[in-house]
Motif scaffolding. Structure first.
Motif, PDB file in Angstrom:
ATOM      1  N   THR A 176     -15.225  49.969 -47.950  1.00  0.00           N
ATOM      2  CA  THR A 176     -14.091  49.073 -47.761  1.00  0.00           C
ATOM      3  C   THR A 176     -13.263  49.044 -49.051  1.00  0.00           C
ATOM      4  OG1 THR A 176     -15.071  47.042 -48.642  1.00  0.00           O
ATOM      5  CG2 THR A 176     -15.664  47.666 -46.381  1.00  0.00           C
ATOM      6  N   PRO A 177     -12.070  48.442 -49.025  1.00  0.00           N
ATOM      7  CA  PRO A 177     -11.284  48.348 -50.258  1.00  0.00           C
ATOM      8  C   PRO A 177     -12.002  47.625 -51.394  1.00  0.00           C
ATOM      9  CG  PRO A 177      -9.890  47.911 -48.364  1.00  0.00           C
ATOM     10  CD  PRO A 177     -11.295  47.988 -47.851  1.00  0.00           C
ATOM     11  N   PHE A 178     -12.985  46.771 -51.061  1.00  0.00           N
ATOM     12  CA  PHE A 178     -13.751  46.065 -52.081  1.00  0.00           C
ATOM     13  C   PHE A 178     -15.084  46.758 -52.375  1.00  0.00           C
ATOM     14  CE2 PHE A 178     -10.867  42.896 -50.334  1.00  0.00           C
ATOM     15  CZ  PHE A 178     -10.343  42.336 -51.490  1.00  0.00           C
ATOM     16  N   ASN A 179     -15.157  48.041 -52.018  1.00  0.00           N
ATOM     17  CA  ASN A 179     -16.310  48.893 -52.338  1.00  0.00           C
ATOM     18  C   ASN A 179     -17.604  48.493 -51.648  1.00  0.00           C
ATOM     19  OD1 ASN A 179     -14.777  49.143 -55.440  1.00  0.00           O
ATOM     20  ND2 ASN A 179     -15.252  50.967 -54.242  1.00  0.00           N
ATOM     21  N   LYS A 204      -5.688  48.300 -49.786  1.00  0.00           N
ATOM     22  CA  LYS A 204      -5.250  49.500 -49.065  1.00  0.00           C
ATOM     23  C   LYS A 204      -6.528  50.102 -48.463  1.00  0.00           C
ATOM     24  CE  LYS A 204      -3.556  51.527 -52.741  1.00  0.00           C
ATOM     25  NZ  LYS A 204      -2.817  52.432 -53.660  1.00  0.00           N
ATOM     26  N   PHE A 205      -6.653  50.033 -47.147  1.00  0.00           N
ATOM     27  CA  PHE A 205      -7.858  50.552 -46.488  1.00  0.00           C
ATOM     28  C   PHE A 205      -7.618  52.033 -46.204  1.00  0.00           C
ATOM     29  CE2 PHE A 205     -11.140  49.480 -42.911  1.00  0.00           C
ATOM     30  CZ  PHE A 205     -12.088  50.223 -43.584  1.00  0.00           C
ATOM     31  N   GLU A 206      -8.020  52.902 -47.159  1.00  0.00           N
ATOM     32  CA  GLU A 206      -7.709  54.323 -47.092  1.00  0.00           C
ATOM     33  C   GLU A 206      -8.948  55.189 -46.863  1.00  0.00           C
ATOM     34  OE1 GLU A 206      -3.831  54.159 -50.102  1.00  0.00           O
ATOM     35  OE2 GLU A 206      -5.787  54.809 -50.880  1.00  0.00           O
ATOM     36  N   ALA A 207     -10.048  54.586 -46.442  1.00  0.00           N
ATOM     37  CA  ALA A 207     -11.318  55.310 -46.363  1.00  0.00           C
ATOM     38  C   ALA A 207     -11.355  56.288 -45.194  1.00  0.00           C
ATOM     39  CB  ALA A 207     -12.474  54.329 -46.238  1.00  0.00           C
ATOM     40  N   CYS A 257     -10.634  52.163 -51.799  1.00  0.00           N
ATOM     41  CA  CYS A 257     -11.761  53.099 -51.896  1.00  0.00           C
ATOM     42  C   CYS A 257     -11.579  54.130 -50.791  1.00  0.00           C
ATOM     43  CB  CYS A 257     -13.099  52.379 -51.734  1.00  0.00           C
ATOM     44  SG  CYS A 257     -14.545  53.485 -51.794  1.00  0.00           S
ATOM     45  N   ARG A 258     -11.294  55.370 -51.171  1.00  0.00           N
ATOM     46  CA  ARG A 258     -10.976  56.391 -50.163  1.00  0.00           C
ATOM     47  C   ARG A 258     -12.217  56.982 -49.505  1.00  0.00           C
ATOM     48  NH1 ARG A 258      -7.066  57.563 -54.271  1.00  0.00           N
ATOM     49  NH2 ARG A 258      -5.176  56.477 -53.637  1.00  0.00           N
ATOM     50  N   GLY A 259     -13.379  56.826 -50.131  1.00  0.00           N
ATOM     51  CA  GLY A 259     -14.544  57.379 -49.475  1.00  0.00           C
ATOM     52  C   GLY A 259     -15.749  57.486 -50.375  1.00  0.00           C
ATOM     53  N   VAL A 260     -16.843  57.924 -49.786  1.00  0.00           N
ATOM     54  CA  VAL A 260     -18.100  58.151 -50.483  1.00  0.00           C
ATOM     55  C   VAL A 260     -18.459  59.631 -50.370  1.00  0.00           C
ATOM     56  CG1 VAL A 260     -18.890  55.802 -50.030  1.00  0.00           C
ATOM     57  CG2 VAL A 260     -19.484  57.622 -48.426  1.00  0.00           C
TER      58      VAL A 260
END
Length: 674
Positions: A90-93, A74-77, A125-128
């Motif tokens: 990315t979804p794989f961090n 799920k690309f939610e970034a 991964c929704r964000g940093v």
């Protein structure tokens, strides 16, 4: 210029001065309080039709990852603009930094998460989060750093300029979270939302597999020293006196009030979601907005939005911090939207409701061993964002019942006493579904016009408790979520109510954007978001809306941007709700959009990677739009909503329904012959 317009522009300037730099989007929610508001005014309702695609970046996940893992993404970034780079995970961090004007890659960091984790909430991964060490020299490595939680339960610190791990943070730039419990499988515990930082402390929550066991991992929230990675404090939201339960975790985004030194947590339901016999009482501080001292983790206040939750009505959205004109003076508040469609407005210092919240009687008559709360809290001033009950007339019957009665057959036997109908062995109609209402995308708040904007979904869940002796020997049907709820006398099945045609059983719209005047306590407008174009045969675009777990961004230019479960980024007039523009995406952008200014041009960006749980097409793109430059013609990726295809929606619908009827009749004829 009229006095009203002068006053509005003065307000914009005043608000902009209190926010991050006008060119930047430095936090997951736009600012530390999550208002998702930008003071940029270059793109407006008058020129939004001139938006063109500026660039597209591919992460490579679609080609570089094993198919089984890539199919669970799920690309939610939401990207951030920091240190002259657009950064996201990315979804794989993997953390990626792009040139904001061209989309060219500047650097990339791969923490190498495993492919065999089977993460409970998919690879996401929704964000940093970004933080600057004011004590460090201006040219020091990791003075400006990024923090990210990973799918394999690590907290990482990277140099924001180079992407290199910060050697002084933990062990070579990472801290491994101690779950303090053996996991049922490696992906039972993960981190999906961005950390937050305040007063030199980085705070991280967790995402834990639902409905697996009563004694699930604790939902501990942890605060680490932002320089060293040393654990400063931990806080378990769930009070364990006399109960057996885990969770109460914070999987959704958090907010920070740096001036007050507070971090605001939206906490989840205790384990398991649909039976609470082992956890009597209200289960505080689960399902609550919780304010902690960010320096120490000490509890300041807590407000519970659902007592003794057995509906998975946890808090999915970032608490929105803003200064609100209440009618009795301006107050600093916390605005918390919920899956039920409520908006709770709380005083930021005390947690007390700004307007009255009533405890109202709710349905009773649960299964043996359950202990429901007699009442639940209902806000009285701000109306619900959507209706909270489904009746027979709300069933979506696109063909006569003699042809397809599947929705009536599914829903008629269910217990349906409205909001908070308890789960039963015979089946319960749960509406809004466990995905909302409102989900992790949260709300956006325009501080100038004092309007809240939020996406909502409309869908029905069918919840059924399965006695333990039956559950231990059953296999869930395809398309049904089966939770064993180990340690409880019941397992649970959960399924979205859909017809044989693959349509939701409740009538459209299935996704809406809602604008709310909080001071007046009224809905200003509703606008349907999304069509069936990317799911229906022949690309038929029925404007029925799509479920919306993602959120919006609002600008001082008078626009609200959002993605949906179809492959478009959309712009709506913030004042009227009229849909003005669509930007075509390679796959659905089920993420929160953001906007920034770069070299004098305003850009709007969204991650477009689809959503594996929703069954959309998957991809790995980040797409940016800007106004056309001099000499640039119209873009094939951009269009106004009054397009030719829309004029044939009526006849297309009739053709589609006729085909559906023929298919159903043919299927029934074949069954009878067999």
């Amino acid at each position: 210029m009229s006095s009203r317009r002068i006053a509005v522009w003065a307000a914009v300037i005043s608000v902009a001065a209190t926010l991050t730099p006008a060119s930047a989007w430095q936090y997951w929610g736009g600012d530390a309080g999550g208002t998702r508001f930008s003071p940029l005014v270059q793109i407006t309702p008058a020129n939004v039709d001139r938006l063109v695609r500026a660039w597209e970046y591919h992460t490579g996940d679609s080609e570089r990852r094993p198919p089984a893992a890539a199919a669970r993404t799920k690309f939610e970034a939401t990207p951030l603009l920091v240190d002259d780079s657009l950064v996201f995970c990315t979804p794989f961090n993997e953390v990626v930094a792009l040139d904001p004007g061209t989309g060219a890659q500047k650097w990339r960091f791969d923490p190498k998460v495993g492919y065999g984790l089977r993460p409970a909430n998919r690879y996401a991964c929704r964000g940093v989060a970004h933080w600057v060490d004011e004590r460090a020299p201006a040219d020091a490595a990791c003075r400006s750093r990024l923090f990210m939680g990973t799918v394999d339960a690590r907290l990482m610190a990277l140099d924001a300029r180079t992407g290199q791990p910060c050697a002084g943070f933990g062990a070579d730039g990472e801290v491994r979270i101690d779950v303090a419990k053996d996991l049922l499988w490696p992906g039972e515990f993960q981190i999906t939302s961005a950390p937050v930082v305040g007063r030199d402390v980085v705070v991280v929550g967790s995402s834990i597999g639902d409905n697996q066991r009563v004694d699930a991992p604790a939902g501990t929230v942890r605060g680490f020293d932002a320089r060293t990675g040393q654990l400063r404090w931990s806080f378990d939201p769930l009070i364990h006196d006399g109960i057996t339960a885990g969770h109460g975790n914070v999987w959704a985004p958090m907010s920070v009030d740096e001036e007050r030194g507070l971090v605001f947590l939206p906490t989840s339901s205790p384990s398991p979601d649909f039976f609470g016999g082992a956890r009597p009482g209200d289960n505080r501080h689960a399902d609550s907005v919780v304010a902690l001292r960010i320096a120490t983790g000490a509890l300041v206040w807590s407000f519970q939005t659902t007592h003794h939750d057995v509906w998975d009505y946890d808090l999915p959205a970032q608490p929105t911090l803003a200064r609100l004109e209440t009618g009795q003076g301006a107050r600093d508040v916390v605005m918390q939207p919920t899956k039920q469609g409520f908006v709770f407005v709380l005083d930021r210092d005390t947690g007390l409701p700004v307007w009255p919240v009533e405890e109202r009687a709710v349905p009773q008559g649960a299964v043996e061993g359950e202990g429901l709360s007699l009442t639940q809290p209902f806000p009285t001033h701000v109306p619900p964002l959507l209706e909270q009950r489904v009746a027979s007339e709300d069933i979506f019957r696109v063909v006569p019942r003699i042809i397809d009665s599947s929705c009536d057959d599914q829903l008629a036997p269910l217990r349906n006493d409205g909001l908070y109908t308890p789960p039963t062995t015979g089946g319960t109609l749960l509406y809004p579904m466990t995905g909302g209402g409102v989900n992790w995308g949260g709300a956006a708040f325009d501080p100038v016009h004092q309007v809240l904007y939020v996406n909502v979904s409309r869908a029905i869940h069918i919840i059924r408790l399965i006695p333990r002796d039956q559950a231990d020997r059953m296999t869930a049907p395809r398309g049904v979520d089966f939770g064993l709820q180990r340690g409880a006398p019941f397992a649970v099945t959960r399924a979205v109510a859909m017809s044989r045609l693959g349509l939701l059983c409740n009538r459209p719209p299935w996704g809406e954007m809602v604008a709310v005047d909080l001071k007046a306590g009224r809905i200003l407008w509703r606008s349907t978001v999304g069509t069936t174009e990317d799911r229906a045969p022949l690309g038929l675009a029925f404007k029925w809306g799509t479920p919306l777990v993602n959120g919006v961004a609002v600008t001082a230019g008078g626009l609200v941007f959002t993605g949906a479960m179809d492959a478009y980024l959309r712009a709506f007039d913030a004042g009227s709700g009229e849909e003005l523009w669509q930007g075509r995406l390679p796959v659905p952008g089920v993420a929160n959009p953001m906007t920034y200014q770069w070299h004098g041009e305003q850009y709007v960006v969204i991650a477009a990677g689809g959503h594996s749980e929703a069954g959309t097409t998957l991809g790995d793109s980040v797409v940016a739009f800007r106004l056309a430059r001099q000499g640039e013609g119209p873009s094939v990726w951009s269009r106004t909503v009054d397009r030719p295809g829309g004029r044939f929606a009526g006849s297309a619908l009739m053709i589609s329904l006729a085909l559906a009827v023929l298919v159903l009749v043919w299927r029934r004829w074949r069954l009878r012959r067999v």
